[in-house]
Design a protein around this motif. Structure first.
Motif, short mmCIF file in Angstrom:
data_model
loop_
_atom_site.label_atom_id
_atom_site.label_comp_id
_atom_site.label_asym_id
_atom_site.label_seq_id
_atom_site.Cartn_x
_atom_site.Cartn_y
_atom_site.Cartn_z
N TYR A 25 48.29 31.33 45.44
CA TYR A 25 47.42 30.06 45.70
C TYR A 25 46.30 30.64 46.04
O TYR A 25 46.07 31.22 47.20
CB TYR A 25 48.06 29.15 46.14
CG TYR A 25 49.41 28.69 45.78
CD1 TYR A 25 49.57 27.95 44.76
CD2 TYR A 25 50.52 29.19 46.69
CE1 TYR A 25 50.93 27.72 44.36
CE2 TYR A 25 51.86 29.01 46.17
CZ TYR A 25 52.05 28.22 45.13
OH TYR A 25 53.40 27.78 44.71
N ILE A 26 44.98 30.40 45.34
CA ILE A 26 43.62 30.69 45.90
C ILE A 26 42.77 29.57 45.94
O ILE A 26 42.80 28.67 45.00
CB ILE A 26 43.16 31.90 44.76
CG1 ILE A 26 43.94 33.07 44.69
CG2 ILE A 26 41.80 32.49 45.49
CD1 ILE A 26 43.75 34.19 43.75
N ARG A 98 39.41 36.16 31.77
CA ARG A 98 38.30 36.96 31.79
C ARG A 98 37.31 35.96 32.53
O ARG A 98 36.79 36.41 33.55
CB ARG A 98 37.51 37.35 30.51
CG ARG A 98 36.03 38.26 30.62
CD ARG A 98 35.59 38.50 29.69
NE ARG A 98 34.99 37.37 28.91
CZ ARG A 98 34.14 36.38 28.95
NH1 ARG A 98 33.35 36.84 29.91
NH2 ARG A 98 33.87 35.32 28.09
N ILE A 99 37.14 34.81 32.22
CA ILE A 99 36.11 34.02 33.38
C ILE A 99 36.46 33.77 34.39
O ILE A 99 35.74 33.65 35.56
CB ILE A 99 36.01 32.61 32.24
CG1 ILE A 99 35.22 32.85 30.93
CG2 ILE A 99 35.20 31.88 33.30
CD1 ILE A 99 35.11 31.82 30.02
N GLU A 100 37.89 33.49 34.61
CA GLU A 100 38.56 33.20 35.83
C GLU A 100 38.44 34.52 36.72
O GLU A 100 38.02 34.46 37.88
CB GLU A 100 39.96 32.71 35.84
CG GLU A 100 40.57 32.31 37.00
CD GLU A 100 39.68 31.05 37.81
OE1 GLU A 100 40.12 30.68 38.82
OE2 GLU A 100 39.33 30.20 36.78
N ILE A 101 38.76 35.71 36.27
CA ILE A 101 38.69 36.75 36.91
C ILE A 101 37.17 37.28 37.33
O ILE A 101 37.27 37.69 38.49
CB ILE A 101 39.11 38.10 36.06
CG1 ILE A 101 40.58 37.89 35.79
CG2 ILE A 101 38.74 39.39 36.67
CD1 ILE A 101 41.67 38.32 36.67
N LEU A 104 36.69 35.11 40.41
CA LEU A 104 37.46 35.54 41.72
C LEU A 104 36.77 36.91 42.19
O LEU A 104 36.64 37.03 43.65
CB LEU A 104 38.84 36.01 41.25
CG LEU A 104 39.83 34.96 40.88
CD1 LEU A 104 41.03 35.42 40.56
CD2 LEU A 104 40.10 34.17 42.29
N SER A 105 36.03 37.74 41.42
CA SER A 105 35.35 38.84 41.72
C SER A 105 34.23 38.54 42.61
O SER A 105 33.47 39.38 43.10
CB SER A 105 34.98 39.68 40.59
OG SER A 105 33.89 39.27 39.74
N LEU A 152 42.39 41.97 45.66
CA LEU A 152 41.45 41.22 46.68
C LEU A 152 41.95 41.99 48.24
O LEU A 152 43.22 41.90 48.23
CB LEU A 152 42.10 39.59 46.41
CG LEU A 152 41.84 39.15 45.22
CD1 LEU A 152 42.44 37.52 45.19
CD2 LEU A 152 40.43 39.01 44.81
N THR A 153 41.13 41.87 48.80
CA THR A 153 41.11 42.62 50.16
C THR A 153 40.75 41.69 51.26
O THR A 153 39.77 40.99 51.39
CB THR A 153 40.10 43.90 50.16
OG1 THR A 153 40.77 44.70 48.88
CG2 THR A 153 40.40 44.58 51.60
#
Length: 174
Positions: A25-26, A98-101, A104-105, A152-153
């Motif tokens: 969950y983000i 692709r849009i969600e990644i 997130l980036s 994710l770090t």
């Protein structure tokens, strides 16, 4: 300076223990109003979100994603921190993923990870979680993976805090 900590010991674990992740969950770090750590249990007991914000669920194929926490110590420089890398793999490249990644980036995030033991872990307690790597691959042969990956770090003074499941009742989008 005396840096001796009180030790309690660790007993032998005889119960079932399995690896892997079930779901993640983000949320944007700015959407989290507060996180309360219970001093007695040393677990996160409550998470309060701003207004109508909720954590979003991210699903992936079983056996494809994981997290690793690494303790980094340099006594000469007085450094002691934990780096946790969450590697997520989302099968089948397509435009919505692709849009969600991409989102997130670029984000400053907080993440709750549910492992295969049914435990929840909180990333982003001390500072925002951020993307540190990613990729997309089409594969060559029919049996090759076609997916997006993102890492994710989290950097923290300690290993991830466990989240009491009761803290999740009203903060995850259904």
């Amino acid at each position: 300076m005396n840096c001796i900590q009180k030790l309690s010991g660790i007993g032998l674990a005889c119960d079932t223990n399995v690896g892997g992740l079930i779901e993640v969950y983000i949320a944007n770090k700015g959407d989290v109003a507060s996180v309360a750590l219970d001093e007695q249990s040393n677990k996160i007991k409550t998470i309060t979100m701003n207004e109508t914000a909720k954590f979003k669920k991210y699903s992936f194929r079983r056996g494809s994603s994981s997290f690793t926490s690494t303790l980094n110590v340099d006594d000469t420089n007085g450094i002691n921190y934990v780096e946790t890398q969450l590697s997520l793999v989302f099968a089948k490249m397509d435009t919505p993923k692709r849009i969600e990644i991409a989102a997130l980036s670029l984000g400053e995030l907080v993440v709750i990870v549910k492992d295969c033991n049914g435990l929840y872990w909180y990333m982003g307690y001390n500072e925002a979680v951020q993307a540190s790597a990613g990729g997309a691959q089409s594969g060559t042969a029919r049996g090759d993976a076609n997916n997006y990956t993102i890492t994710l770090t989290d950097y923290s003074p300690s290993y991830l805090y466990e989240v009491d499941p009761s803290a999740l009742a009203d903060i995850i989008e259904a």
